[in-house]
Design a protein around this motif. Sequence first.
Motif, mmCIF file in Angstrom:
data_model
loop_
_atom_site.group_PDB
_atom_site.id
_atom_site.type_symbol
_atom_site.label_atom_id
_atom_site.label_comp_id
_atom_site.label_asym_id
_atom_site.label_seq_id
_atom_site.Cartn_x
_atom_site.Cartn_y
_atom_site.Cartn_z
ATOM 1 N N ALA A 255 3.280 4.161 10.486
ATOM 2 C CA ALA A 255 3.128 5.458 9.805
ATOM 3 C C ALA A 255 1.765 6.068 10.097
ATOM 4 C CB ALA A 255 3.320 5.290 8.299
ATOM 5 N N ALA A 256 0.726 5.245 10.176
ATOM 6 C CA ALA A 256 -0.618 5.753 10.477
ATOM 7 C C ALA A 256 -0.704 6.234 11.919
ATOM 8 C CB ALA A 256 -1.663 4.674 10.195
ATOM 9 N N HIS B 257 -8.463 10.744 5.993
ATOM 10 C CA HIS B 257 -9.863 10.518 5.620
ATOM 11 C C HIS B 257 -10.669 10.030 6.826
ATOM 12 C CE1 HIS B 257 -13.171 10.032 2.850
ATOM 13 N NE2 HIS B 257 -13.450 8.906 3.493
ATOM 14 N N ALA B 258 -10.125 9.117 7.584
ATOM 15 C CA ALA B 258 -10.843 8.551 8.729
ATOM 16 C C ALA B 258 -11.186 9.618 9.763
ATOM 17 C CB ALA B 258 -10.032 7.430 9.365
ATOM 18 N N VAL B 259 -10.288 10.541 9.991
ATOM 19 C CA VAL B 259 -10.502 11.588 10.996
ATOM 20 C C VAL B 259 -11.661 12.507 10.602
ATOM 21 C CG1 VAL B 259 -9.428 13.602 12.093
ATOM 22 C CG2 VAL B 259 -8.171 11.475 11.923
ATOM 23 N N THR B 260 -11.941 12.623 9.302
ATOM 24 C CA THR B 260 -13.035 13.491 8.844
ATOM 25 C C THR B 260 -14.405 12.874 9.089
ATOM 26 O OG1 THR B 260 -13.184 12.576 6.605
ATOM 27 C CG2 THR B 260 -11.587 14.375 6.968
ATOM 28 N N LEU C 44 0.822 -1.212 0.000
ATOM 29 C CA LEU C 44 0.000 0.000 0.000
ATOM 30 C C LEU C 44 0.857 1.264 0.000
ATOM 31 C CD1 LEU C 44 -2.793 -1.001 2.524
ATOM 32 C CD2 LEU C 44 -3.051 -0.644 0.062
ATOM 33 N N GLY C 45 1.893 1.255 0.797
ATOM 34 C CA GLY C 45 2.784 2.410 0.883
ATOM 35 C C GLY C 45 2.328 3.421 1.915
ATOM 36 N N GLU C 46 3.287 4.189 2.406
ATOM 37 C CA GLU C 46 3.033 5.156 3.467
ATOM 38 C C GLU C 46 2.027 6.225 3.060
ATOM 39 O OE1 GLU C 46 5.607 8.248 6.150
ATOM 40 O OE2 GLU C 46 6.486 6.287 5.727
ATOM 41 N N ASP C 47 2.094 6.697 1.812
ATOM 42 C CA ASP C 47 1.174 7.748 1.371
ATOM 43 C C ASP C 47 -0.284 7.311 1.476
ATOM 44 O OD1 ASP C 47 3.312 9.409 0.835
ATOM 45 O OD2 ASP C 47 3.267 9.076 -1.336
ATOM 46 N N VAL C 48 -0.572 6.090 1.070
ATOM 47 C CA VAL C 48 -1.946 5.577 1.148
ATOM 48 C C VAL C 48 -2.393 5.474 2.598
ATOM 49 C CG1 VAL C 48 -3.374 3.527 0.717
ATOM 50 C CG2 VAL C 48 -1.843 4.378 -1.067
ATOM 51 N N LEU C 49 -1.515 5.010 3.462
ATOM 52 C CA LEU C 49 -1.865 4.828 4.872
ATOM 53 C C LEU C 49 -2.078 6.169 5.578
ATOM 54 C CD1 LEU C 49 0.616 1.925 5.517
ATOM 55 C CD2 LEU C 49 -1.867 1.744 5.227
ATOM 56 N N VAL C 50 -1.252 7.147 5.276
ATOM 57 C CA VAL C 50 -1.413 8.490 5.848
ATOM 58 C C VAL C 50 -2.707 9.117 5.331
ATOM 59 C CG1 VAL C 50 -0.449 10.838 5.807
ATOM 60 C CG2 VAL C 50 1.017 8.885 6.359
#
Length: 185
Positions: free
Chosen positions: A73-74, A51-54, A40-46
Amino acid sequence: MKKVDWCQLATDLETICQTRGGWTERGGTDVAKRALIEILGEDVLVNAVDHAVTLAPGSELAVSVLSLLQPRAAMARCIEVFRTSTDPETAAGAIWLLQRIADRSAVEWLPEVLSSPNALVRAWGIGIVDHLLIAQGVIELHEAEPFIEAGLRDAEETVRERAKQVLEMIEHEEMVEKRRLGQAS
């Protein structure tokens, strides 16, 4: 669609070992999680954290993926959002998410979280203790006690109530274990 070089990924994750007769490998759930984090990579996880926080549509799926993988990273992004957000609800949302995705490494952030001026952040911080101690069983009671005690002394009733709930769950778990051991004898 992205193709995965499984041999290279196994080598990178050190799950494959060359031997005189060929190679040996190891796998399992932990290895699979590490592989998925890498794919997935760090960018996707961040991005999933942001998105989840919104709490926008799709956020529960993002939370579910992050809960399954528990990527460092998340977790670090949750702390970054907590530290940098000027919106108290967003800061609290980041700690709520951290509670859902935390692994043992989140213990290092608990002193900072539990000393936040934001009572909701502190309440979710007690939730992290609950998650690590009771839900996951990755910390011991003696490690959790200072945080629970801080919660019990908190100026805000919501934080004290959350800490009391954790104590009640601990007591319940101990009672269930005593019964189980008593029946096993």
